[in-house]
Design a protein around this motif. Structure first.
Motif, PDB file in Angstrom:
ATOM      1  N   ASN A   1       0.991  -2.734  -9.031  1.00  0.00           N
ATOM      2  CA  ASN A   1       0.290  -2.239 -10.224  1.00  0.00           C
ATOM      3  C   ASN A   1       0.888  -2.801 -11.507  1.00  0.00           C
ATOM      4  O   ASN A   1       0.154  -3.176 -12.442  1.00  0.00           O
TER       5      ASN A   1
ATOM      6  N   LYS B   1      -8.298  -2.434   0.339  1.00  0.00           N
ATOM      7  CA  LYS B   1      -9.534  -2.772  -0.378  1.00  0.00           C
ATOM      8  C   LYS B   1      -9.451  -2.381  -1.855  1.00  0.00           C
ATOM      9  O   LYS B   1     -10.000  -3.068  -2.721  1.00  0.00           O
ATOM     10  N   LYS B   2      -8.738  -1.290  -2.141  1.00  0.00           N
ATOM     11  CA  LYS B   2      -8.553  -0.884  -3.533  1.00  0.00           C
ATOM     12  C   LYS B   2      -7.720  -1.914  -4.295  1.00  0.00           C
ATOM     13  O   LYS B   2      -7.954  -2.164  -5.478  1.00  0.00           O
TER      14      LYS B   2
ATOM     15  N   VAL C   1      -7.705  -5.113  -3.709  1.00  0.00           N
ATOM     16  CA  VAL C   1      -8.609  -6.229  -3.993  1.00  0.00           C
ATOM     17  C   VAL C   1      -9.446  -5.924  -5.227  1.00  0.00           C
ATOM     18  O   VAL C   1      -9.636  -6.784  -6.105  1.00  0.00           O
ATOM     19  N   GLU C   2      -9.927  -4.690  -5.312  1.00  0.00           N
ATOM     20  CA  GLU C   2     -10.734  -4.281  -6.478  1.00  0.00           C
ATOM     21  C   GLU C   2      -9.934  -4.384  -7.771  1.00  0.00           C
ATOM     22  O   GLU C   2     -10.491  -4.670  -8.838  1.00  0.00           O
ATOM     23  N   LYS C   3      -8.610  -4.171  -7.673  1.00  0.00           N
ATOM     24  CA  LYS C   3      -7.757  -4.251  -8.857  1.00  0.00           C
ATOM     25  C   LYS C   3      -7.436  -5.690  -9.265  1.00  0.00           C
ATOM     26  O   LYS C   3      -6.928  -5.929 -10.355  1.00  0.00           O
ATOM     27  N   GLY C   4      -7.702  -6.632  -8.348  1.00  0.00           N
ATOM     28  CA  GLY C   4      -7.465  -8.031  -8.685  1.00  0.00           C
ATOM     29  C   GLY C   4      -6.411  -8.727  -7.859  1.00  0.00           C
ATOM     30  O   GLY C   4      -6.054  -9.882  -8.140  1.00  0.00           O
TER      31      GLY C   4
ATOM     32  N   THR D   1       0.815  -1.209   0.000  1.00  0.00           N
ATOM     33  CA  THR D   1       0.000   0.000   0.000  1.00  0.00           C
ATOM     34  C   THR D   1       0.854   1.268   0.000  1.00  0.00           C
ATOM     35  O   THR D   1       0.321   2.386   0.030  1.00  0.00           O
TER      36      THR D   1
END
Length: 302
Positions: A21, A44-45, A47-50, A12
């Protein structure tokens, strides 16, 4: 996407996040993002990215950290001196041992120059030296265990540091500002930290080529006045560079000022990584210049 997992420490943060990324964008590997708090907005972001997200406590023992790394093909480790302080070297070496125990095949560490060795003890920057000792330890482990490949990256100053508490841009009067830090002699080497992502990806993709290799990279090497000139051009404001001595910087008196002052002193005299070739990185990607960084990331002045 293959079944191979890369576990990334500091996922993070700026550097670990850049690696996450790049790995997700490429899609060759699955990503296990390691963090202290899986419920944080940043986690959490991811996780949203995969990414998979897992909790890791660096204060735990080798066995506990190894369990978190279980099933990982690769590990990317960046250690933060400013959160670990004198424990950085101990914890970094512990993660190396945990990666070996977990059966990790490729370990990449973000290292720095050994200041005390290079300067013959004249300048000692713990933040640099402990990372250099961790790198040495990883190399020793790889020498004893050839199945455990280690590779390295070396980053100089982040362009992201400008107009933060580390490298503030201070207002004098309307539309007039200054920056000041104790850099003289050799130019200040700057990078966009996001460039480390594709470089780490290249290392993970070709472990044989990068086994034992340290990749050093620089986007721009600039004097204080040159930095101020480029900041002025990018912001449309008058920004001047005010030279500052080592003693003047020490007098600021904030927590950790001595270590940062010595870091500036070392880089001014020797550069970020003296004697090392930064051309290898340019064979992997175009390294972002300071001008290009400022164009993509406008600095907002108050």
């Amino acid at each position: 996407m293959t079944g191979k997992i890369i576990s990334v420490f500091g996922s993070t943060g700026l550097q670990g996040g850049a690696v996450v990324n790049a790995l997700l964008k490429d899609g060759t590997f699955k990503v296990r993002a390691l963090t202290r708090n899986v419920e944080s907005p940043s986690a959490k972001k991811l996780v949203e990215k995969g990414a998979q997200v897992a909790t890791v406590d660096l204060n735990n023992d080798v066995e506990s950290i190894a369990k978190v790394l279980q099933g990982s093909y690769g590990v990317y480790l960046v250690t933060d001196f400013w959160s670990l302080f004198e424990k950085e070297e101990e914890i970094g070496k512990k993660v190396v041992d945990a990666a070996l125990k977990a059966g990790v095949q490729h370990f990449i560490y973000s290292s720095l120059a050994n200041t005390s060795k290079i300067s013959n003890g004249k300048i000692v920057v713990p933040e640099f030296d402990m990372k250099a000792h961790i790198e040495d330890y990883a190399r020793q482990v790889s020498a004893k265990h050839p199945e455990f490949i280690s590779s390295f990256v070396h980053l100089p100053y982040y362009a992201q540091g400008f107009n933060t508490d580390f490298l503030p841009i201070t207002k004098i009067e309307e539309d007039k500002y200054f920056i000041s830090f104790p850099i003289s002699g050799k130019p200040m080497e700057l990078i966009d930290v996001n460039d480390v992502g594709p470089i780490a990806l290249a290392e993970f993709k070709d472990p044989k080529k990068y086994s034992g290799v340290g990749i050093h990279f620089t986007g721009s090497a600039l004097s204080g006045p040159e930095i101020a000139e480029k900041l002025s051009k990018a912001t449309g404001k008058s920004i001047i560079f005010k030279p500052m001595t080592y003693e003047e910087y020490l007098a600021l008196g904030f927590p950790g000022v001595e270590g940062i002052a010595d870091m500036f002193k070392f880089v001014s005299e020797y550069g970020s990584y003296p004697g090392k070739d930064s051309n290898l990185a340019k064979e992997i990607i175009h390294i972002t210049t300071f001008d290009e960084y400022l164009e993509k990331n406008p600095i907002q002045l108050k």
